[in-house]
Design a protein around this motif. Structure first.
Motif, PDB file in Angstrom:
ATOM      1  N   LYS A 123      -0.999 -65.325  42.099  1.00 12.80           N
ATOM      2  CA  LYS A 123       0.407 -65.364  41.695  1.00 12.80           C
ATOM      3  C   LYS A 123       0.654 -66.355  40.551  1.00 12.80           C
ATOM      4  O   LYS A 123       1.667 -66.279  39.877  1.00 12.80           O
ATOM      5  CB  LYS A 123       1.298 -65.749  42.885  1.00 12.80           C
TER       6      LYS A 123
ATOM      7  N   PRO B 243      -0.480 -67.577  36.904  1.00 10.33           N
ATOM      8  CA  PRO B 243      -1.274 -67.045  35.788  1.00 10.33           C
ATOM      9  C   PRO B 243      -2.606 -67.789  35.622  1.00 10.33           C
ATOM     10  O   PRO B 243      -2.679 -69.016  35.761  1.00 10.33           O
ATOM     11  CB  PRO B 243      -0.360 -67.258  34.577  1.00 10.33           C
TER      12      PRO B 243
ATOM     13  N   VAL C 110       6.760 -70.850  33.539  1.00 10.84           N
ATOM     14  CA  VAL C 110       5.964 -69.617  33.576  1.00 10.84           C
ATOM     15  C   VAL C 110       5.690 -69.199  35.022  1.00 10.84           C
ATOM     16  O   VAL C 110       5.745 -68.007  35.356  1.00 10.84           O
ATOM     17  CB  VAL C 110       4.649 -69.777  32.775  1.00 10.84           C
TER      18      VAL C 110
ATOM     19  N   THR D 123       8.994 -67.629  36.240  1.00 13.86           N
ATOM     20  CA  THR D 123       9.310 -66.333  35.628  1.00 13.86           C
ATOM     21  C   THR D 123       8.252 -65.266  35.930  1.00 13.86           C
ATOM     22  O   THR D 123       8.576 -64.086  35.994  1.00 13.86           O
ATOM     23  CB  THR D 123       9.527 -66.464  34.104  1.00 13.86           C
ATOM     24  N   SER D 124       7.005 -65.690  36.139  1.00 14.20           N
ATOM     25  CA  SER D 124       5.950 -64.727  36.497  1.00 14.20           C
ATOM     26  C   SER D 124       6.137 -64.189  37.912  1.00 14.20           C
ATOM     27  O   SER D 124       5.585 -63.155  38.264  1.00 14.20           O
ATOM     28  CB  SER D 124       4.569 -65.389  36.411  1.00 14.20           C
ATOM     29  N   ASN D 125       6.882 -64.918  38.697  1.00 16.22           N
ATOM     30  CA  ASN D 125       7.146 -64.522  40.083  1.00 16.22           C
ATOM     31  C   ASN D 125       8.646 -64.366  40.304  1.00 16.22           C
ATOM     32  O   ASN D 125       9.182 -64.749  41.339  1.00 16.22           O
ATOM     33  CB  ASN D 125       6.564 -65.571  41.039  1.00 16.22           C
ATOM     34  N   TRP D 126       9.306 -63.810  39.299  1.00 16.32           N
ATOM     35  CA  TRP D 126      10.765 -63.753  39.299  1.00 16.32           C
ATOM     36  C   TRP D 126      11.332 -63.094  40.554  1.00 16.32           C
ATOM     37  O   TRP D 126      12.375 -63.515  41.070  1.00 16.32           O
ATOM     38  CB  TRP D 126      11.269 -63.051  38.040  1.00 16.32           C
TER      39      TRP D 126
END
Length: 195
Positions: free
Chosen positions: A97, A99, A136, A139-142
């Motif tokens: 989860k 990056p 990040v 937002t990567s796991n919004w």
């Protein structure tokens, strides 16, 4: 609320106002009144007076901004850790989860601490991240954070501003009055965008 609460609140506010006024006098007249309790710990007393008074005063005023950033960054990391832990599990950092670039960069930072022989700053990988990386991760796991934040773009914008404002504090440079105002507004923005 009773009279005693009112008196205690008034006493605390009076003390705060006196302290703020003493700081203003110190800055205006470039003097040190010694009103900060514990400003120079005993272990520093030997060498601290060797620094110029103006630098010591500037450091004292910058300490307030560092404290704000410390609290904010720590609370953001805690928010991420709790949210990811509840949704993904305790091993969320290694679950895919986060990056890969962030995981690698953090791993490199941890290895630098180990190779230098100094004590690791933390056993938690997230404590090796910066504001940009925290943004990040969110937002990567919004999908996991939509119940907490009102807008993905707002998170990116506020976190970007915080990352920029963090520079002078992290690199021991004084902040201009405009940037101090901007910092206060950005922190307000942070709390405003939380659902």
């Amino acid at each position: 609320m009773n009279k005693l609460d009112d008196h205690i609140r008034s006493f605390g506010m009076s003390g705060f106002l006196i302290t703020e006024e003493m700081k203003n006098i110190e800055q205006k007249f470039n003097i040190e009144l010694g009103h900060r309790v514990g400003a120079v710990p005993d272990e520093q007393a030997e060498y601290y007076p060797q620094f110029e008074q103006a630098v010591r005063i500037e450091a004292g005023s910058m300490a307030l901004h560092y404290e704000l950033f410390y609290c904010l960054e720590t609370s953001i990391r805690k928010l991420i850790t709790e949210t990811m832990g509840e949704s993904v599990g305790v091993n969320w950092w290694n679950s895919g989860k986060v990056p890969e670039k962030i995981v690698k960069d953090v791993s490199d930072r941890i290895q630098r601490d180990v190779d230098s022989g100094i004590t690791r700053r933390s056993d938690n990988a997230i404590d090796y991240t910066n504001f940009g990386e925290l943004s990040v991760i969110i937002t990567s796991n919004w999908d996991l954070f939509t119940t907490i934040f009102k807008s993905r773009r707002a998170v990116e914008k506020v976190m970007s501003n915080l990352n920029l404002l963090r520079g002078p504090i992290a690199h021991c440079c004084p902040m201009s009055e405009d940037e101090i105002v901007r910092l206060r507004l950005t922190v307000k923005d942070w709390f405003r965008m939380i659902g």
